[in-house]
Design a protein around this motif. Structure first.
Motif, short mmCIF file in Angstrom:
data_model
loop_
_atom_site.label_atom_id
_atom_site.label_comp_id
_atom_site.label_asym_id
_atom_site.label_seq_id
_atom_site.Cartn_x
_atom_site.Cartn_y
_atom_site.Cartn_z
N ASP A 8 0.85 -1.19 0.00
CA ASP A 8 0.00 0.00 0.00
C ASP A 8 0.88 1.24 0.00
O ASP A 8 2.10 1.16 -0.22
CB ASP A 8 -0.99 -0.01 1.17
CG ASP A 8 -0.30 -0.13 2.53
OD1 ASP A 8 0.94 -0.13 2.58
OD2 ASP A 8 -1.02 -0.22 3.56
N PHE A 46 -6.91 1.96 -0.39
CA PHE A 46 -5.68 1.33 -0.87
C PHE A 46 -5.96 -0.06 -1.46
O PHE A 46 -5.33 -0.46 -2.46
CB PHE A 46 -4.64 1.23 0.25
CG PHE A 46 -3.83 2.48 0.45
CD1 PHE A 46 -3.06 3.00 -0.58
CD2 PHE A 46 -3.83 3.14 1.68
CE1 PHE A 46 -2.31 4.15 -0.41
CE2 PHE A 46 -3.08 4.29 1.87
CZ PHE A 46 -2.32 4.81 0.82
N ALA A 51 -3.54 -2.48 -4.04
CA ALA A 51 -2.52 -2.96 -3.12
C ALA A 51 -2.83 -4.39 -2.69
O ALA A 51 -3.99 -4.74 -2.44
CB ALA A 51 -2.44 -2.06 -1.89
N LEU A 54 -1.36 -4.89 2.97
CA LEU A 54 -1.77 -3.71 3.71
C LEU A 54 -1.16 -3.73 5.11
O LEU A 54 -1.24 -4.74 5.81
CB LEU A 54 -3.30 -3.67 3.85
CG LEU A 54 -4.15 -3.27 2.65
CD1 LEU A 54 -3.99 -1.80 2.33
CD2 LEU A 54 -3.90 -4.12 1.43
#
Length: 301
Positions: A8, A46, A51, A54
């Motif tokens: 992220d 995100f 992504a 995370l």
């Protein structure tokens, strides 16, 4: 198709951007205590951006930092809340991603070698590992000296889960401690981290240094920041004083990321001031050329 891990972006700064009325030495943790839904929303953005890994919102939640604010007793609850807000985002989006535990500098970012023993540092990192043991992977971030980096690696190794180590470089290309990148990588190599990275330095520094890092370790990567300067924070100032660079647009950041990949990077993402829009630009452009994977999938492709 070559596999690349996509992390992220700058979680703490994105939280701060959306809650500018909250001013605290604990910045993103303070927001999470007062407005947990806002942190869930940042995580979700995100994930939507693409992504695959995370990071928990625990960068400022070390025992040392919480003790200074009289919040040490709340530490288990803060870490539990960090899992909760991220898990809510994952459930809302319905995409499989890794949860990464965060092992940051214990006292503050951008500092030199701490006047503490390896054992003392390791004990504090072991506490953080225990509190985040449910994470899929760990990211040891913004390391500015090998003493903390080795202590964090030792603690992270206890769980047997994949973990990465990311060093922060100064303008002279060395760690704040004065150690070279080669010395830093050599110091943590015996712990055999999954990946060694650079983070929280400017994209230009990372682009200059990536070829050297590729030569130093089998699996490497980087995630840069977009600050004008971190000097005020390095001197003990707060996040309020930091300013973002207007020239690091999603397209401009993507160009740096693409160069890191050409040079041999395998893990990419963003640090402070790298937003969901930056991560989306990376994911949208790279997904046709690379298989974007989770950090835990490294070595499994």
């Amino acid at each position: 198709m070559r596999s690349v891990v996509l992390l992220d972006g700058g979680l703490g700064q994105e939280i701060y951007r959306r809650a500018p009325d909250v001013s605290s030495p604990l910045w993103s943790v303070a927001v999470m205590r007062e407005q947990p839904g806002l942190v869930t929303a940042v995580h979700a953005d995100f994930i939507r951006a693409g992504a695959k890994t995370l990071t928990l919102n625990t960068y400022a939640a070390t025992p040392t930092r919480l003790s200074k604010q009289g919040l040490l007793e709340e530490m288990p609850a803060i870490h539990q809340r960090a899992f909760q807000v991220l898990e809510e985002a994952i459930e809302a989006i319905g995409t499989e991603v890794d949860i990464a535990g965060c092992l940051p500098p214990l006292t503050a970012s951008y500092q030199g070698q701490p006047e503490r023993s390896f054992e003392d540092l390791r004990d504090e990192y072991a506490t953080l590992v225990r509190l985040q043991a449910a994470a899929d992977v760990f990211l040891i971030e913004t390391m500015t000296n090998t003493l903390e980096a080795r202590a964090a690696c030792s603690a992270a190794s206890d769980l047997g889960k994949p973990y990465g180590v990311a060093f922060r470089l100064e303008a002279d290309g060395k760690l704040k401690s004065g150690e070279t990148l080669a010395e830093a990588v050599a110091a943590i190599t015996p712990f055999a981290p999954t990946a060694v990275m650079l983070n929280c330095c400017d994209p230009e520094m990372m682009s200059v240094t990536m070829p050297a890092l590729v030569d130093l370790y089998p699996c490497v990567g980087g995630y840069a920041n977009a600050f004008k300067s971190v000097e005020s924070m390095a001197r003990g100032g707060s996040v309020d004083a930091l300013e973002a660079r207007a020239d690091i647009s999603p397209a401009a950041y993507l160009a740096h990321v693409q160069q890191w990949l050409v040079d041999g990077a395998t893990v990419i993402g963003g640090c402070c001031e790298i937003t969901p829009a930056h991560i989306k630009q990376i994911a949208d452009v790279l997904e046709s050329e690379f298989e974007l994977i989770r950090f835990s999938q490294l070595g499994q492709e």
